[in-house]
Design a protein around this motif. Structure first.
Motif, PDB file in Angstrom:
ATOM      1  N   LEU A  82      85.101  -0.646 -44.099  1.00 55.69           N
ATOM      2  CA  LEU A  82      83.717  -1.344 -44.563  1.00 55.69           C
ATOM      3  C   LEU A  82      83.775  -1.615 -45.874  1.00 55.69           C
ATOM      4  CD1 LEU A  82      80.821   0.083 -42.230  1.00 55.69           C
ATOM      5  CD2 LEU A  82      81.476  -2.200 -42.294  1.00 55.69           C
ATOM      6  N   GLY A  83      84.320  -0.989 -46.644  1.00 52.99           N
ATOM      7  CA  GLY A  83      84.294  -0.973 -48.139  1.00 52.99           C
ATOM      8  C   GLY A  83      83.288  -0.580 -48.706  1.00 52.99           C
ATOM      9  N   PHE A  84      83.291  -0.501 -50.349  1.00 53.56           N
ATOM     10  CA  PHE A  84      82.309   0.297 -51.034  1.00 53.56           C
ATOM     11  C   PHE A  84      80.972  -0.643 -51.308  1.00 53.56           C
ATOM     12  CE2 PHE A  84      84.715   3.767 -50.795  1.00 53.56           C
ATOM     13  CZ  PHE A  84      86.090   3.468 -50.836  1.00 53.56           C
ATOM     14  N   TRP A  85      81.060  -2.049 -51.017  1.00 53.40           N
ATOM     15  CA  TRP A  85      79.969  -2.905 -51.163  1.00 53.40           C
ATOM     16  C   TRP A  85      78.708  -2.278 -50.186  1.00 53.40           C
ATOM     17  CZ3 TRP A  85      82.310  -8.391 -51.518  1.00 53.40           C
ATOM     18  CH2 TRP A  85      82.899  -8.741 -52.765  1.00 53.40           C
ATOM     19  N   PRO A  86      77.709  -2.925 -50.687  1.00 53.79           N
ATOM     20  CA  PRO A  86      76.425  -2.498 -49.858  1.00 53.79           C
ATOM     21  C   PRO A  86      76.851  -3.150 -48.106  1.00 53.79           C
ATOM     22  CG  PRO A  86      75.522  -3.314 -51.732  1.00 53.79           C
ATOM     23  CD  PRO A  86      77.105  -3.469 -51.799  1.00 53.79           C
ATOM     24  N   PRO A  87      76.918  -2.283 -47.162  1.00 59.18           N
ATOM     25  CA  PRO A  87      77.435  -2.562 -45.965  1.00 59.18           C
ATOM     26  C   PRO A  87      76.725  -3.194 -44.780  1.00 59.18           C
ATOM     27  CG  PRO A  87      76.741  -0.380 -45.876  1.00 59.18           C
ATOM     28  CD  PRO A  87      76.441  -0.982 -47.439  1.00 59.18           C
ATOM     29  N   GLY A 115      69.612   5.166 -47.583  1.00 59.62           N
ATOM     30  CA  GLY A 115      70.620   3.837 -47.407  1.00 59.62           C
ATOM     31  C   GLY A 115      71.886   4.425 -48.746  1.00 59.62           C
ATOM     32  N   MET A 116      71.081   4.632 -49.989  1.00 60.15           N
ATOM     33  CA  MET A 116      72.237   5.142 -51.081  1.00 60.15           C
ATOM     34  C   MET A 116      72.812   6.225 -50.929  1.00 60.15           C
ATOM     35  SD  MET A 116      72.607   3.062 -53.295  1.00 60.15           S
ATOM     36  CE  MET A 116      74.426   3.567 -53.779  1.00 60.15           C
ATOM     37  N   PHE A 117      72.219   6.916 -50.043  1.00 60.04           N
ATOM     38  CA  PHE A 117      72.769   8.521 -49.629  1.00 60.04           C
ATOM     39  C   PHE A 117      74.051   8.268 -48.824  1.00 60.04           C
ATOM     40  CE2 PHE A 117      73.402  12.704 -48.414  1.00 60.04           C
ATOM     41  CZ  PHE A 117      73.667  12.997 -47.243  1.00 60.04           C
ATOM     42  N   GLY A 118      73.708   7.249 -47.736  1.00 58.69           N
ATOM     43  CA  GLY A 118      74.834   6.876 -46.941  1.00 58.69           C
ATOM     44  C   GLY A 118      75.954   6.232 -47.637  1.00 58.69           C
ATOM     45  N   VAL A 119      75.726   5.309 -48.552  1.00 53.28           N
ATOM     46  CA  VAL A 119      76.957   4.731 -49.372  1.00 53.28           C
ATOM     47  C   VAL A 119      77.527   5.770 -50.381  1.00 53.28           C
ATOM     48  CG1 VAL A 119      76.926   3.251 -51.434  1.00 53.28           C
ATOM     49  CG2 VAL A 119      75.650   2.342 -49.487  1.00 53.28           C
ATOM     50  N   MET A 120      76.817   6.589 -50.700  1.00 57.42           N
ATOM     51  CA  MET A 120      77.437   7.817 -51.712  1.00 57.42           C
ATOM     52  C   MET A 120      78.421   8.646 -50.775  1.00 57.42           C
ATOM     53  SD  MET A 120      74.669   8.371 -54.166  1.00 57.42           S
ATOM     54  CE  MET A 120      75.343   9.482 -55.349  1.00 57.42           C
ATOM     55  N   LEU A 121      77.836   9.019 -49.469  1.00 54.77           N
ATOM     56  CA  LEU A 121      78.662   9.783 -48.512  1.00 54.77           C
ATOM     57  C   LEU A 121      79.753   9.149 -48.119  1.00 54.77           C
ATOM     58  CD1 LEU A 121      78.414  12.670 -46.886  1.00 54.77           C
ATOM     59  CD2 LEU A 121      77.389  11.308 -45.082  1.00 54.77           C
ATOM     60  N   TYR A 122      79.730   7.847 -47.842  1.00 54.07           N
ATOM     61  CA  TYR A 122      80.570   6.803 -47.531  1.00 54.07           C
ATOM     62  C   TYR A 122      81.598   7.101 -48.643  1.00 54.07           C
ATOM     63  CZ  TYR A 122      83.472   2.871 -45.826  1.00 54.07           C
ATOM     64  OH  TYR A 122      84.214   2.054 -45.523  1.00 54.07           O
ATOM     65  N   GLY A 123      81.325   6.851 -49.817  1.00 54.47           N
ATOM     66  CA  GLY A 123      82.537   6.656 -50.957  1.00 54.47           C
ATOM     67  C   GLY A 123      82.870   7.893 -51.215  1.00 54.47           C
ATOM     68  N   TRP A 124      82.206   9.298 -50.904  1.00 56.75           N
ATOM     69  CA  TRP A 124      83.000  10.450 -51.155  1.00 56.75           C
ATOM     70  C   TRP A 124      83.976  10.756 -50.091  1.00 56.75           C
ATOM     71  CZ3 TRP A 124      80.464  15.562 -49.304  1.00 56.75           C
ATOM     72  CH2 TRP A 124      81.260  16.568 -50.024  1.00 56.75           C
ATOM     73  N   VAL A 125      83.594  10.258 -48.778  1.00 57.22           N
ATOM     74  CA  VAL A 125      84.657  10.775 -47.762  1.00 57.22           C
ATOM     75  C   VAL A 125      85.950   9.671 -47.726  1.00 57.22           C
ATOM     76  CG1 VAL A 125      84.944  10.197 -45.229  1.00 57.22           C
ATOM     77  CG2 VAL A 125      82.748  11.423 -46.255  1.00 57.22           C
ATOM     78  N   PHE A 126      85.668   8.275 -48.005  1.00 58.32           N
ATOM     79  CA  PHE A 126      86.616   7.489 -47.817  1.00 58.32           C
ATOM     80  C   PHE A 126      87.282   7.021 -49.375  1.00 58.32           C
ATOM     81  CE2 PHE A 126      86.673   6.723 -43.648  1.00 58.32           C
ATOM     82  CZ  PHE A 126      85.294   6.935 -43.216  1.00 58.32           C
ATOM     83  N   GLY A 127      86.502   7.312 -50.370  1.00 52.69           N
ATOM     84  CA  GLY A 127      86.790   7.014 -51.773  1.00 52.69           C
ATOM     85  C   GLY A 127      87.208   8.060 -52.759  1.00 52.69           C
ATOM     86  N   THR A 154      85.316   9.768 -54.340  1.00 51.51           N
ATOM     87  CA  THR A 154      83.933  10.063 -54.843  1.00 51.51           C
ATOM     88  C   THR A 154      82.752   9.399 -54.617  1.00 51.51           C
ATOM     89  OG1 THR A 154      83.100   9.354 -57.297  1.00 51.51           O
ATOM     90  CG2 THR A 154      84.921   7.999 -56.509  1.00 51.51           C
ATOM     91  N   PRO A 155      81.641  10.173 -54.840  1.00 55.33           N
ATOM     92  CA  PRO A 155      80.241   9.376 -54.206  1.00 55.33           C
ATOM     93  C   PRO A 155      80.092   8.180 -55.077  1.00 55.33           C
ATOM     94  CG  PRO A 155      79.990  11.669 -54.916  1.00 55.33           C
ATOM     95  CD  PRO A 155      81.209  11.282 -55.348  1.00 55.33           C
ATOM     96  N   PHE A 156      80.505   7.947 -56.104  1.00 56.61           N
ATOM     97  CA  PHE A 156      80.535   6.856 -56.967  1.00 56.61           C
ATOM     98  C   PHE A 156      81.339   5.606 -56.768  1.00 56.61           C
ATOM     99  CE2 PHE A 156      76.757   8.723 -58.839  1.00 56.61           C
ATOM    100  CZ  PHE A 156      76.892   9.934 -58.811  1.00 56.61           C
ATOM    101  N   ALA A 157      82.200   5.755 -55.797  1.00 57.69           N
ATOM    102  CA  ALA A 157      83.185   4.813 -55.417  1.00 57.69           C
ATOM    103  C   ALA A 157      82.509   3.246 -55.478  1.00 57.69           C
ATOM    104  CB  ALA A 157      83.727   4.949 -54.147  1.00 57.69           C
ATOM    105  N   PHE A 158      81.166   3.244 -55.365  1.00 58.80           N
ATOM    106  CA  PHE A 158      80.834   1.937 -54.962  1.00 58.80           C
ATOM    107  C   PHE A 158      80.562   1.238 -56.421  1.00 58.80           C
ATOM    108  CE2 PHE A 158      76.384   2.806 -56.812  1.00 58.80           C
ATOM    109  CZ  PHE A 158      76.249   4.224 -56.885  1.00 58.80           C
ATOM    110  N   THR A 159      80.583   1.982 -57.325  1.00 58.97           N
ATOM    111  CA  THR A 159      80.372   1.683 -58.953  1.00 58.97           C
ATOM    112  C   THR A 159      81.778   0.831 -59.275  1.00 58.97           C
ATOM    113  OG1 THR A 159      81.194   3.655 -59.936  1.00 58.97           O
ATOM    114  CG2 THR A 159      78.954   3.301 -59.833  1.00 58.97           C
ATOM    115  N   GLY A 160      82.923   0.740 -58.479  1.00 53.56           N
ATOM    116  CA  GLY A 160      83.880   0.276 -58.829  1.00 53.56           C
ATOM    117  C   GLY A 160      85.379   0.738 -58.881  1.00 53.56           C
ATOM    118  N   GLY A 161      86.286   0.278 -58.995  1.00 51.11           N
ATOM    119  CA  GLY A 161      87.558   0.563 -58.773  1.00 51.11           C
ATOM    120  C   GLY A 161      88.555  -0.182 -59.992  1.00 51.11           C
ATOM    121  N   TRP A 162      89.840  -0.050 -59.590  1.00 52.65           N
ATOM    122  CA  TRP A 162      90.663  -0.721 -60.520  1.00 52.65           C
ATOM    123  C   TRP A 162      90.445  -2.285 -60.223  1.00 52.65           C
ATOM    124  CZ3 TRP A 162      93.634  -4.636 -58.494  1.00 52.65           C
ATOM    125  CH2 TRP A 162      93.526  -4.868 -57.050  1.00 52.65           C
ATOM    126  N   TRP A 163      89.907  -2.824 -59.481  1.00 50.42           N
ATOM    127  CA  TRP A 163      89.642  -4.052 -59.631  1.00 50.42           C
ATOM    128  C   TRP A 163      88.501  -4.756 -60.519  1.00 50.42           C
ATOM    129  CZ3 TRP A 163      88.890  -0.975 -55.443  1.00 50.42           C
ATOM    130  CH2 TRP A 163      87.390  -0.505 -55.071  1.00 50.42           C
TER     131      TRP A 163
END
Lengths: 560, 492
Positions: free
Chosen positions: A60-65, A221-233, A235-244
């Protein structure tokens, strides 16, 4: 004669449906349903959840899903996916919902159905609201949920019923997973709740309880996004961006408040029309000077204005960038659609002003003429909107989209064409983040791609691609894009590598991309020399569509 | 007051739909039901057979899935449990959604004022006491405050014959004439329902309520109950809404009260609205005496006789409603006393499950079909199973986070992880929030923020349930007494 009577809400929903269908046809005819990189990305996030070589929520990625989740079943229908009309199917109901909530919000505050109807129609006749309602983008989803927040929060302010507080929290949660601008609603709505309860002289523990009731839903909603980021990325702040993410210091709005406002207002004038932007900003002054029901006006206005505040803040930080032709770097659009996100305010502020005018007229001798004057002012707004619509849709034919930096690049299209012509079978190793258009346009099942989100499969492939990827698309290491040269993972690993070029032949090249195909002879020689089982090597076998990354090497080495 | 020595006498209930065998020695254990309908013996051949059949069915299904689909046995059970969790979550949400409508029996002030004193019947209050010397003044005050003609109150306090301390405390309190003290015979089992059954034949009232030692009911509760019984002749039992008077004593009492708010304001009313069998509370439940006779009073061997009574009444076709009246009790203030009390409740839930499921098809017919059978399964044994499995799942979760074990990961293959996540995150969040809603609706604003800590309470529940399941085998009839009066020395 059969007379069919519609309520105002039903009329708006019907209008949304009709306008949505008409716009979908028109945009499709113009070939603009799937031209932006982001449009392709949204389609791919949805479809890869089911069709990836590693399907599941990890795709699903780290954008709002929310958009991706809603599009999953629709993108399973291939024509809807490839045409981009999957967005239309999902988003037109939200177009209707947005108009519905706008109507209800305005009616709830002004008690005037005409004004409510005008608000709904202004929303439905904005050209870019309609464009983004028929293409796979997040804006209309966000606007509809934002209107829901405004409606339920206004209802709570009037009646203090717990269910409205909870519903406004639910819609805040939905906005945060529609677009990150929704995050601004957490402090904004909390402030409104606090102010209202203080105004009603409620005790501190009751205010605290109301805030807990609201925030625990709103932040879910944001908690879900951060949990997702923590599990799959990681870090809980994976949604703030990466190498791209590109270096923000290159953008002129960074740490420049005036610049940030300037860029945003320019973008807004393209999206909303200059007259509406001006009228809405000017309307606020008399509303707060002369209206007696300040908090009931403040609430929806502040809610609808919150995206403006959020985007100003992000522009001030320097990312994401926003570009309009008349400002540096000139002659190009990028993310100008951010100017659309505060359309709710742009509509509701002048409508509330008209309501104020009506209220004043009712007290004077012009009581009888008040309806006429209100109607005239609403028509004026609608006429202005109509002219903006006509200009953008029929005269300019969405110039902002056609001149957008976010369009799929010609170099990518060229490689796509070559690959489409030559593709036989096997997996394609690709950096999906910058090649979404290729993935969508190629016309092959998506489980034939190996990309960053494929976890162990990707990591194995990028280490020894010749075993797993029959095709490789990478940035041309001799190319013009400095940023891609420093960041694109495949090119960083294998660009101009003798080892890589031993096992791959160059099939296509342009200024930004290279296309490689596995060298079967070289790989077969390697297998013979090392005693590998040729039949187990995925890049050489059409039947080897899926494999277990934990056991594949054992299989390849099995005849050893 | 009057002091009676309970006699061992044969008791026969004319309304009971099953005869008490005359040849039976005079109900020495005060069991007035067929033994199969009690937990006197835990495991009958039927129970063992049923358990073996269930194990066989599940094992066979697991094997079949392995042979046909290649799904490992452990993964099969993991999937089954995931479906159970999801089903339970959906069921509870549906129940709570109904409960939000606040379907309580309301009795207004004007309704009460219209009641004439001479029309009010004799009302029996049973107060089983054991080692309650500390709270005697409180219970005396609470009973004294009840707004009901004193000459029509039939208050029976039961005491163990060796509980001298409580007896002296009662005598010191010098209760009025309408109080009766009934000294219990020194026979097993030593449980509260046994005490109630001893007292039951002495009850003179047409209606009956049980109050525990530390209870403070609303003063108009009896009148409200009588009015509701009169208005609704089809109702045999009225459950009141329980609360705590020491809710703010510490974190445990706050969480306990949050649980009560949810259970008595959302869950039980929702069950009632669905027409499903309801486990009752152990006190402040009002009965028509005739209904109790019909079911054979309480099961003296069940340590959660209230849960059992709710199901037994339902099986006999009796209806229970929720009365909009409150009784306040003391929340246990220490983890150890809470643990003992909750283990007893969960042990009682387990006992009730075993008793009522001895003949599952008969039970299904008597309970009103598969819907109610499923509702009972999810409410009573389901609660025990849920709490028990929770501990197991938390251990797995901690194990996975610390070791990233592939074995644990493989247990949640494919859709199992999605289902489990929905239940774990979605379900947990929803029910934490429902607890907050219940507290907010009761205007307990200071408790709302503590609702967010409710997962800690679930940990305690899991531990208590594991203890209860062990006790089913080791000490099935042991009554772990809850100590009352700890709030008296504390400012609340």
């Amino acid at each position: 004669m059969i007379r069919v009577k519609f309520s105002k809400e039903e009329f708006l929903v019907l209008m949304a449906g009709c306008l949505g269908v008409a716009m979908a046809f028109y945009v499709y005819h113009l070939g603009l349903t799937r031209v932006l990189t982001d449009q392709n990305a949204h389609l791919n996030f949805a479809k890869l959840t089911v069709e990836s070589i590693t399907p599941g929520i990890s795709q699903l990625g780290f954008w709002p899903p929310l958009l991706h989740v809603l599009m999953i079943p629709v993108t399973m229908i291939d024509p809807l996916y490839r045409s981009g009309l999957a967005g239309f199917v999902v988003l037109v109901p939200f177009l209707a919902l947005g108009a519905f909530f706008l109507y209800r919000t305005v009616f709830g505050v002004t008690n005037n159905a005409t004004l409510g109807l005008a608000a709904g129609l202004l929303f439905l006749t904005n050209p870019y609201v309609l464009y983004y309602a028929v293409t796979p983008m997040m804006e209309v989803l966000f606007l509809a949920n934002l209107a829901g927040v405004a409606y339920f929060m206004s209802a709570w302010l009037r009646g203090a019923k717990l269910k409205f507080l909870i519903l406004s929290g639910i819609f805040v949660s939905l906005t945060t997973i529609s677009r990150f601008e929704g995050l601004m609603l957490l402090p904004v709505c909390s402030l409104l709740i606090f102010l209202r309860m203080r105004q009603k002289k409620r005790p501190g523990r009751e205010i605290e309880a109301a805030l807990v009731m609201f925030l625990s839903v709103a932040s879910f909603g944001m908690f879900g996004v951060m949990l997702y980021g923590w599990v799959f990325g990681g870090t809980p702040f994976a949604f703030t961006g990466g190498w791209w993410i590109r270096d923000p210091s290159s953008f002129p709005t960074q740490y420049n408040l005036f610049g940030s406002l300037q860029y945003l207002l320019h973008a807004s004038s393209y999206m909303l029309g200059k007259p509406l932007v001006l009228v809405s900003l000017l309307s606020v002054i008399p509303l707060f000077l002369f209206s007696s029901r300040r908090i009931h006006l403040l609430a929806p206005l502040l809610i609808f204005f919150s995206p403006f505040l959020f985007i100003t803040f992000t522009l001030f930080r320097g990312f994401p960038p926003l570009m309009v032709p008349e400002l540096a770097p000139f002659d190009v659009f990028l993310n100008e659609r951010y100017g659309l996100t505060w359309i709710g305010f742009a509509i509701v502020a002048p409508i509330f002003f008209i309501a104020l005018v009506r209220q004043e007229l009712m007290r004077t001798k012009m009581k009888a003429a008040s309806s006429l004057i209100v109607g005239f002012l609403c028509l004026l707004l609608l006429a202005g909107n109509g002219m903006h619509f006509q200009q953008k849709v029929f005269v300019e034919q969405f110039r902002e989209i056609r001149g957008n930096l976010g369009l799929d690049s010609p170099s990518q299209k060229e490689i796509t064409k070559i690959l489409a012509g030559e593709y036989d079978y096997g997996k394609i190793l690709v950096t999906r983040t910058i090649n979404d258009g290729l993935v969508t346009s190629l016309g092959i099942p998506l489980n034939n791609f190996i990309y960053e989100a494929n976890d162990l499969v990707y990591r194995q492939t990028i280490e020894e691609p010749w075993f797993f990827a029959r095709w490789v698309v990478m940035y041309n290491p001799n190319g013009e894009d400095e940023w891609e040269g420093l960041n694109e993972p495949i090119a960083l690993k294998w660009g101009n590598s003798p080892l890589f070029e031993r096992f791959y032949t160059l099939e296509g090249e342009n200024s930004l991309r290279r296309l490689y195909k596995v060298n079967e002879g070289a790989l077969a020689s390697l297998a013979a020399a090392q005693g590998y089982d040729l039949a187990s090597i995925p890049s050489l076998n059409k039947e080897k569509v899926m494999w277990n990354p934990r056991t594949i090497y054992a299989q390849i080495l099995s005849s050893n | 007051m009057t002091i009676l020595q309970a006699e061992r006498q044969l008791v026969f209930f004319p309304q009971a739909s099953f005869p008490i065998p005359i040849s039976k020695p005079a109900a020495a254990d005060y069991l007035f039901r067929p033994e199969l309908e009690s937990f006197k013996r835990a495991f009958y051949p039927e129970t063992i057979f049923l358990a073996l059949a269930c194990v066989g069915f599940l094992g066979g299904s697991a094997l079949l899935f392995y042979l046909i689909f290649g799904i490992p046995v452990l993964v099969f059970f993991s999937g089954l449990l995931a479906c159970f969790y999801l089903g339970l979550m959906i069921f509870k949400l549906l129940v709570v959604q109904r409960g939000l409508a606040r379907p309580f029996l309301q009795v207004s002030k004007s309704d009460l004022e219209a009641l004439r004193k001479e029309d009010l019947p004799v009302y029996t209050i049973l107060i089983p006491l054991y080692q309650e010397a500390k709270v005697i003044p409180q219970i005396m005050e609470a009973m004294g405050a009840i707004d009901y003609p004193k000459e029509k109150l039939d208050i029976i306090i039961t005491l163990e014959e060796y509980d001298e301390e409580t007896r002296m405390a009662i005598e010191k309190a010098n209760p009025p004439a309408h109080f009766k003290i009934l000294i219990l015979p020194n026979v097993e089992p030593k449980t509260k329902p046994k005490a109630l059954n001893v007292a039951f034949p002495y009850a003179k009232g047409e209606f009956l309520v049980i109050y525990d030692a530390e209870i403070i009911p609303d003063i108009d509760q009896l009148k409200k109950a009588y009015y509701a019984f009169q208005r609704h002749p089809e109702v045999a039992c009225l459950q009141t809404r329980l609360d705590h008077y020491n809710q703010n004593q510490n974190l445990l009492t706050r969480l306990f009260n949050i649980e009560f708010n949810f259970y008595y304001d959302l869950f039980l009313p929702g069950l009632q609205q669905f027409g499903c069998p309801m486990p009752l509370s152990g006190h402040s439940t009002h009965f028509r005496k005739s209904a109790l006779e019909d079911v054979g009073a309480w099961d003296p061997y069940n340590v959660a006789e209230d849960c059992d009574m709710g199901i037994a009444l339902y099986r006999k076709g009796y209806r229970t409603e929720i009365l909009d009246s409150q009784s306040k009790e003391e929340a246990t203030t220490t983890v150890s006393s809470w643990m003992r009390q909750r283990s007893r409740w969960m042990k009682g839930f387990s006992q009730s499950s075993i008793v009522h499921m001895r003949h599952p098809l008969l039970f299904k017919d008597e309970i009103g079909g598969w819907k109610n059978f499923l509702a009972f399964f999810l409410t009573v044994p389901g609660t025990v199973l849920l709490n028990f499995c929770n501990l197991f799942y938390w251990i797995l979760l901690v194990g996975w986070f610390t070791t990233h074990s592939v074995f644990i990961q493989d247990l949640f293959a494919g859709p199992i992880i999605s289902i489990s996540l929905i239940s774990a995150i979605g379900g947990s969040s929803l029910f934490v929030y429902m607890n907050a809603v219940a507290a907010y609706r009761r205007k307990k604003y200071e408790l709302v923020k503590y609702s967010l800590l409710f997962p800690l309470y679930w940990i305690l529940l899991a531990l208590a349930t594991v203890r209860a399941v062990v006790q089913i085998f080791t000490s099935p009839h042991q009554w772990d007494k809850t100590v009352h009066g700890t709030h008296i020395s504390k400012k609340v």
